[in-house]
Design a protein around this motif. Sequence first.
Motif, PDB file in Angstrom:
ATOM      1  N   ALA A 130      24.359   5.111  66.219  1.00 29.59           N
ATOM      2  CA  ALA A 130      25.488   4.937  67.128  1.00 29.59           C
ATOM      3  C   ALA A 130      25.692   3.466  67.437  1.00 29.59           C
ATOM      4  N   SER A 131      26.951   3.102  67.618  1.00 32.65           N
ATOM      5  CA  SER A 131      27.275   1.740  68.011  1.00 32.65           C
ATOM      6  C   SER A 131      28.299   1.782  69.129  1.00 32.65           C
ATOM      7  N   GLY A 132      28.249   0.803  69.988  1.00 32.63           N
ATOM      8  CA  GLY A 132      29.307   0.663  70.970  1.00 32.63           C
ATOM      9  C   GLY A 132      28.907   0.824  72.416  1.00 32.63           C
ATOM     10  N   SER A 133      27.986   1.721  72.724  1.00 33.23           N
ATOM     11  CA  SER A 133      27.620   1.936  74.130  1.00 33.23           C
ATOM     12  C   SER A 133      26.182   2.412  74.240  1.00 33.23           C
ATOM     13  N   ILE A 134      25.656   2.255  75.428  1.00 27.70           N
ATOM     14  CA  ILE A 134      24.358   2.859  75.709  1.00 27.70           C
ATOM     15  C   ILE A 134      24.589   4.334  75.999  1.00 27.70           C
ATOM     16  N   LEU A 135      23.795   5.185  75.391  1.00 32.58           N
ATOM     17  CA  LEU A 135      24.047   6.613  75.426  1.00 32.58           C
ATOM     18  C   LEU A 135      22.997   7.353  76.244  1.00 32.58           C
ATOM     19  N   SER A 136      23.472   8.300  77.042  1.00 32.29           N
ATOM     20  CA  SER A 136      22.535   9.086  77.839  1.00 32.29           C
ATOM     21  C   SER A 136      21.925  10.205  77.003  1.00 32.29           C
ATOM     22  N   THR A 137      22.765  10.956  76.316  1.00 31.88           N
ATOM     23  CA  THR A 137      22.296  12.086  75.528  1.00 31.88           C
ATOM     24  C   THR A 137      22.807  11.964  74.100  1.00 31.88           C
ATOM     25  N   MET A 138      21.944  12.260  73.160  1.00 31.21           N
ATOM     26  CA  MET A 138      22.326  12.320  71.745  1.00 31.21           C
ATOM     27  C   MET A 138      21.784  13.621  71.176  1.00 31.21           C
ATOM     28  N   LEU A 156      17.043  14.246  63.230  1.00 34.25           N
ATOM     29  CA  LEU A 156      16.736  15.673  63.276  1.00 34.25           C
ATOM     30  C   LEU A 156      15.889  15.996  62.058  1.00 34.25           C
ATOM     31  N   GLN A 157      14.615  16.248  62.296  1.00 35.95           N
ATOM     32  CA  GLN A 157      13.721  16.666  61.233  1.00 35.95           C
ATOM     33  C   GLN A 157      13.776  18.184  61.148  1.00 35.95           C
ATOM     34  N   MET A 158      14.179  18.688  59.997  1.00 38.58           N
ATOM     35  CA  MET A 158      14.353  20.128  59.811  1.00 38.58           C
ATOM     36  C   MET A 158      13.341  20.612  58.778  1.00 38.58           C
ATOM     37  N   ASN A 159      12.450  21.466  59.201  1.00 38.45           N
ATOM     38  CA  ASN A 159      11.431  22.052  58.324  1.00 38.45           C
ATOM     39  C   ASN A 159      11.642  23.556  58.219  1.00 38.45           C
ATOM     40  N   SER A 160      11.026  24.143  57.225  1.00 40.73           N
ATOM     41  CA  SER A 160      11.102  25.598  57.022  1.00 40.73           C
ATOM     42  C   SER A 160      12.545  26.090  57.078  1.00 40.73           C
ATOM     43  N   LEU A 161      13.406  25.409  56.357  1.00 43.89           N
ATOM     44  CA  LEU A 161      14.830  25.732  56.405  1.00 43.89           C
ATOM     45  C   LEU A 161      15.109  27.124  55.852  1.00 43.89           C
ATOM     46  N   LYS A 162      16.081  27.772  56.456  1.00 43.08           N
ATOM     47  CA  LYS A 162      16.474  29.130  56.097  1.00 43.08           C
ATOM     48  C   LYS A 162      17.929  29.146  55.648  1.00 43.08           C
ATOM     49  N   PHE A 163      18.302  30.212  54.954  1.00 43.09           N
ATOM     50  CA  PHE A 163      19.691  30.347  54.500  1.00 43.09           C
ATOM     51  C   PHE A 163      20.652  30.177  55.680  1.00 43.09           C
ATOM     52  N   GLU A 164      20.300  30.751  56.821  1.00 39.14           N
ATOM     53  CA  GLU A 164      21.198  30.733  57.970  1.00 39.14           C
ATOM     54  C   GLU A 164      21.316  29.364  58.636  1.00 39.14           C
ATOM     55  N   ASP A 165      20.559  28.388  58.171  1.00 36.57           N
ATOM     56  CA  ASP A 165      20.716  27.018  58.669  1.00 36.57           C
ATOM     57  C   ASP A 165      21.833  26.282  57.945  1.00 36.57           C
ATOM     58  N   THR A 166      22.390  26.892  56.925  1.00 32.32           N
ATOM     59  CA  THR A 166      23.489  26.272  56.198  1.00 32.32           C
ATOM     60  C   THR A 166      24.690  26.075  57.110  1.00 32.32           C
ATOM     61  N   ALA A 167      25.156  24.833  57.204  1.00 33.70           N
ATOM     62  CA  ALA A 167      26.275  24.509  58.095  1.00 33.70           C
ATOM     63  C   ALA A 167      26.631  23.041  57.933  1.00 33.70           C
ATOM     64  N   LEU A 168      27.726  22.687  58.559  1.00 35.91           N
ATOM     65  CA  LEU A 168      28.101  21.285  58.709  1.00 35.91           C
ATOM     66  C   LEU A 168      27.478  20.813  60.024  1.00 35.91           C
ATOM     67  N   TYR A 169      26.635  19.811  59.942  1.00 35.77           N
ATOM     68  CA  TYR A 169      25.911  19.309  61.104  1.00 35.77           C
ATOM     69  C   TYR A 169      26.610  18.066  61.653  1.00 35.77           C
ATOM     70  N   TYR A 170      26.873  18.104  62.937  1.00 34.14           N
ATOM     71  CA  TYR A 170      27.580  17.011  63.606  1.00 34.14           C
ATOM     72  C   TYR A 170      26.648  16.282  64.574  1.00 34.14           C
ATOM     73  N   CYS A 171      26.673  14.996  64.495  1.00 31.79           N
ATOM     74  CA  CYS A 171      25.996  14.171  65.486  1.00 31.79           C
ATOM     75  C   CYS A 171      26.835  14.152  66.763  1.00 31.79           C
ATOM     76  N   TYR A 172      26.146  14.152  67.886  1.00 27.30           N
ATOM     77  CA  TYR A 172      26.808  14.195  69.194  1.00 27.30           C
ATOM     78  C   TYR A 172      26.212  13.110  70.082  1.00 27.30           C
ATOM     79  N   ALA A 173      27.072  12.509  70.881  1.00 24.18           N
ATOM     80  CA  ALA A 173      26.593  11.504  71.830  1.00 24.18           C
ATOM     81  C   ALA A 173      27.423  11.560  73.096  1.00 24.18           C
ATOM     82  N   ARG A 174      26.767  11.327  74.203  1.00 26.72           N
ATOM     83  CA  ARG A 174      27.450  11.288  75.498  1.00 26.72           C
ATOM     84  C   ARG A 174      26.996  10.036  76.247  1.00 26.72           C
TER      85      ARG A 174
END
Length: 114
Positions: free
Chosen positions: A24-32, A78-96
Amino acid sequence: QVQLVESGGGLVQPGGSLRLSCAASGSILSTMGWFRQAPGEQRELVATITAGGSTNYKGSVKGRFTVSRDNAKNTVYLQMNSLKFEDTALYYCYARTYAKFEYWGQGTQVTVSS
């Protein structure tokens, strides 16, 4: 204005691992953190972490995924281990920010397939 740049998605077999990063760039973030959206589904929380290190996880990923952040680099992982079929998705980074403005990354695809 906050810009989020994600990396690390890809194709992995069931049981495999992937690590997502979001700088992230631009601001100090409380939650990511990370959300995900599978085709035909609503976007859902995966994991979040505060600047102080408090974490929150979706129940089905507890024990398999680990969210962490480097405050000096304004980066969340985000370290993802033991991945399952149902973890398939578009993953979005979030910041507040501390002023409660929310920002989203462009999304990175994670596909779990044999």
